[in-house]
Design a protein around this motif. Structure first.
Motif, PDB file in Angstrom:
ATOM      1  N   HIS A  84       0.837  -1.201   0.000  1.00  0.00           N
ATOM      2  CA  HIS A  84       0.000   0.000   0.000  1.00  0.00           C
ATOM      3  C   HIS A  84       0.872   1.250   0.000  1.00  0.00           C
ATOM      4  CE1 HIS A  84       0.823  -0.400   4.322  1.00  0.00           C
ATOM      5  NE2 HIS A  84       0.509   0.880   4.436  1.00  0.00           N
ATOM      6  N   VAL A  85       0.239   2.381  -0.346  1.00  0.00           N
ATOM      7  CA  VAL A  85       0.931   3.670  -0.359  1.00  0.00           C
ATOM      8  C   VAL A  85       0.091   4.708   0.368  1.00  0.00           C
ATOM      9  CG1 VAL A  85       2.177   3.277  -2.540  1.00  0.00           C
ATOM     10  CG2 VAL A  85      -0.071   4.400  -2.582  1.00  0.00           C
ATOM     11  N   LEU A  86       0.775   5.728   0.847  1.00  0.00           N
ATOM     12  CA  LEU A  86       0.164   6.972   1.301  1.00  0.00           C
ATOM     13  C   LEU A  86       0.811   8.052   0.451  1.00  0.00           C
ATOM     14  CD1 LEU A  86       0.429   6.604   5.196  1.00  0.00           C
ATOM     15  CD2 LEU A  86      -1.508   6.056   3.734  1.00  0.00           C
ATOM     16  N   ALA A  87       0.005   8.940  -0.104  1.00  0.00           N
ATOM     17  CA  ALA A  87       0.538   9.970  -0.989  1.00  0.00           C
ATOM     18  C   ALA A  87      -0.168  11.282  -0.726  1.00  0.00           C
ATOM     19  CB  ALA A  87       0.352   9.554  -2.446  1.00  0.00           C
ATOM     20  N   GLY A  88       0.562  12.377  -0.913  1.00  0.00           N
ATOM     21  CA  GLY A  88      -0.045  13.687  -0.732  1.00  0.00           C
ATOM     22  C   GLY A  88       0.983  14.792  -0.748  1.00  0.00           C
ATOM     23  N   LYS A  89       0.511  15.988  -0.455  1.00  0.00           N
ATOM     24  CA  LYS A  89       1.377  17.160  -0.395  1.00  0.00           C
ATOM     25  C   LYS A  89       2.185  17.096   0.899  1.00  0.00           C
ATOM     26  CE  LYS A  89       1.350  22.146  -0.969  1.00  0.00           C
ATOM     27  NZ  LYS A  89       0.520  23.334  -1.132  1.00  0.00           N
ATOM     28  N   VAL A  90       3.466  17.367   0.786  1.00  0.00           N
ATOM     29  CA  VAL A  90       4.367  17.349   1.937  1.00  0.00           C
ATOM     30  C   VAL A  90       4.095  18.562   2.810  1.00  0.00           C
ATOM     31  CG1 VAL A  90       6.801  17.506   2.606  1.00  0.00           C
ATOM     32  CG2 VAL A  90       6.128  16.079   0.651  1.00  0.00           C
ATOM     33  N   CYS A  91       4.061  18.337   4.128  1.00  0.00           N
ATOM     34  CA  CYS A  91       3.785  19.468   5.031  1.00  0.00           C
ATOM     35  C   CYS A  91       4.977  19.858   5.887  1.00  0.00           C
ATOM     36  CB  CYS A  91       2.555  19.198   5.895  1.00  0.00           C
ATOM     37  SG  CYS A  91       2.739  17.871   7.091  1.00  0.00           S
ATOM     38  N   ASP A  92       6.084  19.108   5.828  1.00  0.00           N
ATOM     39  CA  ASP A  92       7.259  19.493   6.613  1.00  0.00           C
ATOM     40  C   ASP A  92       8.516  18.828   6.044  1.00  0.00           C
ATOM     41  OD1 ASP A  92       7.344  16.847   7.581  1.00  0.00           O
ATOM     42  OD2 ASP A  92       6.213  17.374   9.375  1.00  0.00           O
ATOM     43  N   GLN A  93       9.649  19.113   6.665  1.00  0.00           N
ATOM     44  CA  GLN A  93      10.922  18.591   6.179  1.00  0.00           C
ATOM     45  C   GLN A  93      11.102  17.100   6.443  1.00  0.00           C
ATOM     46  OE1 GLN A  93      13.628  21.315   8.081  1.00  0.00           O
ATOM     47  NE2 GLN A  93      13.774  22.563   6.234  1.00  0.00           N
ATOM     48  N   LEU A  94      10.227  16.515   7.236  1.00  0.00           N
ATOM     49  CA  LEU A  94      10.298  15.083   7.500  1.00  0.00           C
ATOM     50  C   LEU A  94       9.437  14.289   6.525  1.00  0.00           C
ATOM     51  CD1 LEU A  94      10.165  15.175  11.398  1.00  0.00           C
ATOM     52  CD2 LEU A  94      12.171  14.941   9.920  1.00  0.00           C
ATOM     53  N   PHE A  95       8.860  14.964   5.554  1.00  0.00           N
ATOM     54  CA  PHE A  95       8.018  14.363   4.516  1.00  0.00           C
ATOM     55  C   PHE A  95       6.729  13.781   5.066  1.00  0.00           C
ATOM     56  CE2 PHE A  95      12.159  14.647   2.584  1.00  0.00           C
ATOM     57  CZ  PHE A  95      11.848  15.234   1.372  1.00  0.00           C
ATOM     58  N   ASN A  96       6.243  14.361   6.170  1.00  0.00           N
ATOM     59  CA  ASN A  96       4.889  14.044   6.609  1.00  0.00           C
ATOM     60  C   ASN A  96       3.940  14.659   5.592  1.00  0.00           C
ATOM     61  OD1 ASN A  96       5.409  12.638   9.122  1.00  0.00           O
ATOM     62  ND2 ASN A  96       6.168  14.600   9.871  1.00  0.00           N
ATOM     63  N   LEU A  97       2.742  14.097   5.500  1.00  0.00           N
ATOM     64  CA  LEU A  97       1.797  14.523   4.472  1.00  0.00           C
ATOM     65  C   LEU A  97       0.605  15.235   5.086  1.00  0.00           C
ATOM     66  CD1 LEU A  97       1.724  11.192   2.432  1.00  0.00           C
ATOM     67  CD2 LEU A  97       3.205  13.184   2.061  1.00  0.00           C
ATOM     68  N   HIS A  98       0.084  16.221   4.331  1.00  0.00           N
ATOM     69  CA  HIS A  98      -1.213  16.797   4.672  1.00  0.00           C
ATOM     70  C   HIS A  98      -2.234  15.691   4.381  1.00  0.00           C
ATOM     71  CE1 HIS A  98      -0.228  21.052   5.184  1.00  0.00           C
ATOM     72  NE2 HIS A  98       0.591  20.942   4.152  1.00  0.00           N
ATOM     73  N   GLU A  99      -2.931  15.218   5.375  1.00  0.00           N
ATOM     74  CA  GLU A  99      -3.849  14.092   5.181  1.00  0.00           C
ATOM     75  C   GLU A  99      -5.267  14.567   4.909  1.00  0.00           C
ATOM     76  OE1 GLU A  99      -3.516  10.738   7.742  1.00  0.00           O
ATOM     77  OE2 GLU A  99      -1.347  10.962   7.921  1.00  0.00           O
ATOM     78  N   SER A 100      -5.415  15.358   3.847  1.00  0.00           N
ATOM     79  CA  SER A 100      -6.748  15.803   3.447  1.00  0.00           C
ATOM     80  C   SER A 100      -6.848  15.754   1.930  1.00  0.00           C
ATOM     81  CB  SER A 100      -7.026  17.215   3.960  1.00  0.00           C
ATOM     82  OG  SER A 100      -6.208  18.141   3.278  1.00  0.00           O
ATOM     83  N   PRO A 101      -8.033  15.449   1.420  1.00  0.00           N
ATOM     84  CA  PRO A 101      -8.217  15.388  -0.031  1.00  0.00           C
ATOM     85  C   PRO A 101      -7.897  16.718  -0.719  1.00  0.00           C
ATOM     86  CG  PRO A 101     -10.081  14.396   1.082  1.00  0.00           C
ATOM     87  CD  PRO A 101      -9.230  15.037   2.142  1.00  0.00           C
TER      88      PRO A 101
END
Length: 165
Positions: A84-101
């Motif tokens: 599986h994958v999680l994909a989205g816009k990066v929200c910080d330098q640790l490559f965490n993602l904005h978890e919203s559509p």
């Protein structure tokens, strides 16, 4: 477009770090993603491969730059976990993602090939969109201010910041 110009793997040994230990599924995902990217009809953008700080996933990401203003307008990433994958816009330098559509976030499961196809199509669609420079610049400046202004400061965010380049 040259297949090797997308999703380059940096050699961590150049920086005195341990070499990557990508497994078979990760390498297959990367090969399938690169093959799809070779047919993209979009301008090239910096893209890289690696792992996030916590080494929990196989990470591929693309940055949209405004080189004239020396700004990162947006970054998008895919965290690949084998099935599986999680994909989205990066929200910080640790490559965490904005978890919203609204930020393009999605979860998907499937075979390596299915996931690579879905992620390649997603990256291509993002890079095909026109860029709203004003919104992108505001987002980047806000992100820079948020990163460097300590929590608890009473002044309005961004006050006194005219240009951060």
């Amino acid at each position: 477009m040259d297949v090797n110009s997308w999703f380059e793997v940096e050699d961590p040994e150049e920086y005195g770090e341990e070499p990557w230990d990508f497994d078979e599924a990760e390498l297959a995902f990367l090969a399938a993603l690169r093959a799809r990217a070779a047919d993209w009809q979009v301008p090239w953008a910096p893209s890289q491969v690696g792992r996030p700080e916590d080494e929990s996933s196989f990470l591929v990401h693309i940055s949209l730059l405004d080189e004239a203003r020396r700004l990162v307008l947006a970054e998008w990433a895919v965290h690949f976990y084998g099935t599986h994958v999680l994909a989205g816009k990066v929200c910080d330098q640790l490559f965490n993602l904005h978890e919203s559509p609204e930020h393009g976030f999605f979860r998907a499961s499937g075979t390596v090939e299915e996931l690579a196809e879905r992620c390649a199509d997603w990256f291509e669609s993002l890079l095909s969109r026109p860029v709203d420079d004003d919104e992108a610049v505001r987002d980047e400046l806000t992100r820079r201010v948020d990163r460097y202004v300590p929590v608890g400061i009473d002044e309005p965010r961004g006050r006194g910041y005219h240009r951060l380049a």
